[in-house]
Scaffold this motif. Sequence first.
Motif, PDB file in Angstrom:
ATOM      1  N   PRO A  82     -23.290   5.377 -15.009  1.00  0.00           N
ATOM      2  CA  PRO A  82     -23.306   4.562 -15.515  1.00  0.00           C
ATOM      3  C   PRO A  82     -21.549   4.231 -14.677  1.00  0.00           C
ATOM      4  CG  PRO A  82     -23.179   4.999 -17.498  1.00  0.00           C
ATOM      5  CD  PRO A  82     -23.601   6.311 -17.131  1.00  0.00           C
ATOM      6  N   TYR A 122     -22.291  21.955 -21.547  1.00  0.00           N
ATOM      7  CA  TYR A 122     -23.254  19.926 -20.822  1.00  0.00           C
ATOM      8  C   TYR A 122     -24.521  19.565 -21.123  1.00  0.00           C
ATOM      9  CZ  TYR A 122     -19.224  20.535 -17.578  1.00  0.00           C
ATOM     10  OH  TYR A 122     -18.112  20.466 -16.744  1.00  0.00           O
ATOM     11  N   LEU A 146     -21.859  15.158 -22.225  1.00  0.00           N
ATOM     12  CA  LEU A 146     -23.119  14.436 -21.823  1.00  0.00           C
ATOM     13  C   LEU A 146     -23.283  13.592 -20.990  1.00  0.00           C
ATOM     14  CD1 LEU A 146     -23.653  12.381 -25.171  1.00  0.00           C
ATOM     15  CD2 LEU A 146     -24.540  14.775 -24.643  1.00  0.00           C
ATOM     16  N   LYS A 147     -24.307  14.408 -20.035  1.00  0.00           N
ATOM     17  CA  LYS A 147     -24.548  13.681 -18.572  1.00  0.00           C
ATOM     18  C   LYS A 147     -25.735  13.266 -18.365  1.00  0.00           C
ATOM     19  CE  LYS A 147     -21.717  16.413 -15.617  1.00  0.00           C
ATOM     20  NZ  LYS A 147     -21.511  16.949 -14.491  1.00  0.00           N
ATOM     21  N   ILE A 148     -26.200  11.880 -18.508  1.00  0.00           N
ATOM     22  CA  ILE A 148     -27.059  11.129 -19.063  1.00  0.00           C
ATOM     23  C   ILE A 148     -27.305   9.866 -18.373  1.00  0.00           C
ATOM     24  CG2 ILE A 148     -28.235   9.560 -20.360  1.00  0.00           C
ATOM     25  CD1 ILE A 148     -26.371  10.909 -23.334  1.00  0.00           C
ATOM     26  N   LYS A 198     -28.193   6.199 -16.005  1.00  0.00           N
ATOM     27  CA  LYS A 198     -28.193   5.336 -16.473  1.00  0.00           C
ATOM     28  C   LYS A 198     -29.167   4.515 -17.456  1.00  0.00           C
ATOM     29  CE  LYS A 198     -26.852   2.935 -12.230  1.00  0.00           C
ATOM     30  NZ  LYS A 198     -26.287   1.923 -11.435  1.00  0.00           N
ATOM     31  N   THR A 213     -31.284   5.419 -18.591  1.00  0.00           N
ATOM     32  CA  THR A 213     -32.243   6.247 -20.359  1.00  0.00           C
ATOM     33  C   THR A 213     -32.138   5.038 -21.291  1.00  0.00           C
ATOM     34  OG1 THR A 213     -31.467   8.090 -19.578  1.00  0.00           O
ATOM     35  CG2 THR A 213     -32.523   7.744 -21.125  1.00  0.00           C
ATOM     36  N   ILE A 250     -33.184   8.426 -26.686  1.00  0.00           N
ATOM     37  CA  ILE A 250     -33.482   9.940 -27.064  1.00  0.00           C
ATOM     38  C   ILE A 250     -32.169  10.329 -26.983  1.00  0.00           C
ATOM     39  CG2 ILE A 250     -33.593   9.663 -24.233  1.00  0.00           C
ATOM     40  CD1 ILE A 250     -34.728  12.595 -24.120  1.00  0.00           C
ATOM     41  N   LYS A 308     -27.819  12.596 -30.407  1.00  0.00           N
ATOM     42  CA  LYS A 308     -26.099  12.546 -30.913  1.00  0.00           C
ATOM     43  C   LYS A 308     -26.151  13.290 -32.222  1.00  0.00           C
ATOM     44  CE  LYS A 308     -24.080   8.521 -30.709  1.00  0.00           C
ATOM     45  NZ  LYS A 308     -24.410   7.463 -29.916  1.00  0.00           N
ATOM     46  N   ILE A 324     -17.260  15.020 -28.149  1.00  0.00           N
ATOM     47  CA  ILE A 324     -18.535  14.481 -27.428  1.00  0.00           C
ATOM     48  C   ILE A 324     -17.117  13.699 -25.964  1.00  0.00           C
ATOM     49  CG2 ILE A 324     -20.532  15.076 -28.468  1.00  0.00           C
ATOM     50  CD1 ILE A 324     -20.576  11.776 -28.613  1.00  0.00           C
ATOM     51  N   ASN A 325     -18.397  13.582 -24.837  1.00  0.00           N
ATOM     52  CA  ASN A 325     -17.674  12.980 -23.935  1.00  0.00           C
ATOM     53  C   ASN A 325     -18.833  12.564 -22.745  1.00  0.00           C
ATOM     54  OD1 ASN A 325     -15.689  12.398 -21.477  1.00  0.00           O
ATOM     55  ND2 ASN A 325     -16.813  13.743 -20.469  1.00  0.00           N
ATOM     56  N   TYR A 326     -18.495  10.907 -23.336  1.00  0.00           N
ATOM     57  CA  TYR A 326     -19.953  10.689 -22.269  1.00  0.00           C
ATOM     58  C   TYR A 326     -19.333  10.185 -20.783  1.00  0.00           C
ATOM     59  CZ  TYR A 326     -21.275   8.449 -26.299  1.00  0.00           C
ATOM     60  OH  TYR A 326     -21.271   8.327 -27.891  1.00  0.00           O
ATOM     61  N   ASN A 327     -19.821  11.689 -20.315  1.00  0.00           N
ATOM     62  CA  ASN A 327     -20.026  11.289 -18.601  1.00  0.00           C
ATOM     63  C   ASN A 327     -19.923  10.172 -17.711  1.00  0.00           C
ATOM     64  OD1 ASN A 327     -19.282  13.267 -16.076  1.00  0.00           O
ATOM     65  ND2 ASN A 327     -19.224  14.535 -18.145  1.00  0.00           N
ATOM     66  N   THR A 328     -18.889   9.613 -16.672  1.00  0.00           N
ATOM     67  CA  THR A 328     -18.999   8.350 -16.105  1.00  0.00           C
ATOM     68  C   THR A 328     -18.698   8.731 -15.009  1.00  0.00           C
ATOM     69  OG1 THR A 328     -17.372   7.444 -17.298  1.00  0.00           O
ATOM     70  CG2 THR A 328     -19.294   6.862 -18.428  1.00  0.00           C
ATOM     71  N   ARG A 382     -15.407  13.137 -15.871  1.00  0.00           N
ATOM     72  CA  ARG A 382     -14.525  12.451 -16.335  1.00  0.00           C
ATOM     73  C   ARG A 382     -15.375  11.292 -16.981  1.00  0.00           C
ATOM     74  NH1 ARG A 382     -12.251  11.499 -11.154  1.00  0.00           N
ATOM     75  NH2 ARG A 382     -10.435  11.896 -11.344  1.00  0.00           N
ATOM     76  N   GLY A 383     -14.755  10.540 -18.557  1.00  0.00           N
ATOM     77  CA  GLY A 383     -15.947   9.515 -19.512  1.00  0.00           C
ATOM     78  C   GLY A 383     -15.502   9.335 -19.575  1.00  0.00           C
ATOM     79  N   ILE A 384     -16.194   8.644 -21.575  1.00  0.00           N
ATOM     80  CA  ILE A 384     -15.152   8.021 -22.534  1.00  0.00           C
ATOM     81  C   ILE A 384     -15.382   9.303 -23.396  1.00  0.00           C
ATOM     82  CG2 ILE A 384     -15.293   6.286 -23.435  1.00  0.00           C
ATOM     83  CD1 ILE A 384     -16.661   4.843 -21.632  1.00  0.00           C
ATOM     84  N   ALA A 385     -14.409   9.968 -24.191  1.00  0.00           N
ATOM     85  CA  ALA A 385     -14.179  10.655 -24.945  1.00  0.00           C
ATOM     86  C   ALA A 385     -14.591   9.552 -26.511  1.00  0.00           C
ATOM     87  CB  ALA A 385     -13.260  11.252 -25.050  1.00  0.00           C
ATOM     88  N   ARG A 386     -15.544  10.566 -27.547  1.00  0.00           N
ATOM     89  CA  ARG A 386     -15.721   9.732 -28.132  1.00  0.00           C
ATOM     90  C   ARG A 386     -15.609  11.086 -29.631  1.00  0.00           C
ATOM     91  NH1 ARG A 386     -14.409   6.352 -28.007  1.00  0.00           N
ATOM     92  NH2 ARG A 386     -15.299   3.976 -27.065  1.00  0.00           N
ATOM     93  N   TYR A 420     -28.922   2.726 -21.761  1.00  0.00           N
ATOM     94  CA  TYR A 420     -27.420   4.208 -22.022  1.00  0.00           C
ATOM     95  C   TYR A 420     -26.966   3.327 -21.053  1.00  0.00           C
ATOM     96  CZ  TYR A 420     -24.833   8.156 -20.980  1.00  0.00           C
ATOM     97  OH  TYR A 420     -23.500   8.356 -21.959  1.00  0.00           O
ATOM     98  N   ASP A 421     -26.427   2.464 -19.535  1.00  0.00           N
ATOM     99  CA  ASP A 421     -25.814   1.376 -18.686  1.00  0.00           C
ATOM    100  C   ASP A 421     -24.568   0.689 -19.416  1.00  0.00           C
ATOM    101  OD1 ASP A 421     -24.257   1.294 -17.051  1.00  0.00           O
ATOM    102  OD2 ASP A 421     -25.875  -0.597 -16.004  1.00  0.00           O
TER     103      ASP A 421
END
Lengths: 158, 193
Positions: free
Chosen positions: A49, A65, A120-122, A124, A126, A130, A135, A146-150, B35-39, B132-133
């Motif tokens: 995303p 990953y 987390l490479k997910i 968009k 999904t 899951i 998590k 954690i890091n949501y990969n975007t 790159r991403g949003i860190a949490r 997820y988006d």
Amino acid sequence: MGRFKNKKQTGVQKINTSSLPDIIFMLLFFFMVATTMRETTLLVTITEPDATEVQKLEKKELVSYVYIGPPPRNRQVMLGSEPRIQLNDAFAEPREIQRFVYTEREALSEAQRQLMTISLKIDKNTRMGIVSDVKHELRQANALRINYNTRIGDDRRQ
Amino acid sequence: MARRAIQEINAGSMADIAFLLLIFFLVTTTMDVDRGIARRLPPPVEDEPIEVRERNTFVVLVNHADRLLVGKQTDLRPMDISQLRAAAKDFLSIHHDDPQYPEVEEEYIDGLGEVWVSKGVISLQNDRGTSYDMYIQVQNELTAAVRELRDEMARRHFGVRFGQLRDETAARAIQRAIPVSISEAEPQTIGDR
């Protein structure tokens, strides 16, 4: 002005290619510096995303990953179209994540373990079900960073 | 002449060798930067649930159709994602003695001195069927709200945006003054698709 015309035309001139290796080497060094080695072969298709508030992940050696996404179209007959979890080079179930985290953590030095990040490479499309399971397992394994990969997207509010 | 002329090495195939290497690296490497949003996830053992007063919580619910309900626990309203950033920002900004806004507390922070810190917490809850988006969009907007508040504070105190602060203590002070206070509830299982 006539003296310029004296030159005889002698067919096609040969281009000097002695600097060609240098140019190619330059390209080569650029790619060696700017890219990283592919570690895993993706078994799932992932379209990340877009987001604007992104941070760069520093220190790749601290990052592990988890991939979640549907299998590629040509393998969906066998594997189904539901999103699957991929750890390293194989599909996995949510309960296998804890062991994965422990193995990855073992590979780090004592001082670095606190800084381990799960990226987390997910895909968009999904559903969050899951993702929530993953998590939950990560929390159980005490992998809290954690890091949501975007991808970097435009501001979608306009 | 006693010296023999040094033989020149034929470098004609050098380009081919370099090309081979180049193509090898093109194929085996990737260019994507992560790159991403860190949490940060909450620790696995929950202490007794921390009582947060209703006034201090800003609830964001996302249902399985990716629609939002936002507001106070007792006063939830549908909202478009485009307004979420402004709403969260408004909620987390400092308002003295206003029961519509969360409580504020004066705190001494190194590098800033006495500043008012909001006790507001954003409570995010999604459905198992949320995409997820959408989840990332919501997280993005909430992060943006915090980032904008930090930018404003950094401008006030140090004259630059938060991201441009080079001083570690200054950055940490701003982080303490405006924390990322997003708490996530376990998702509901209803409406799973």
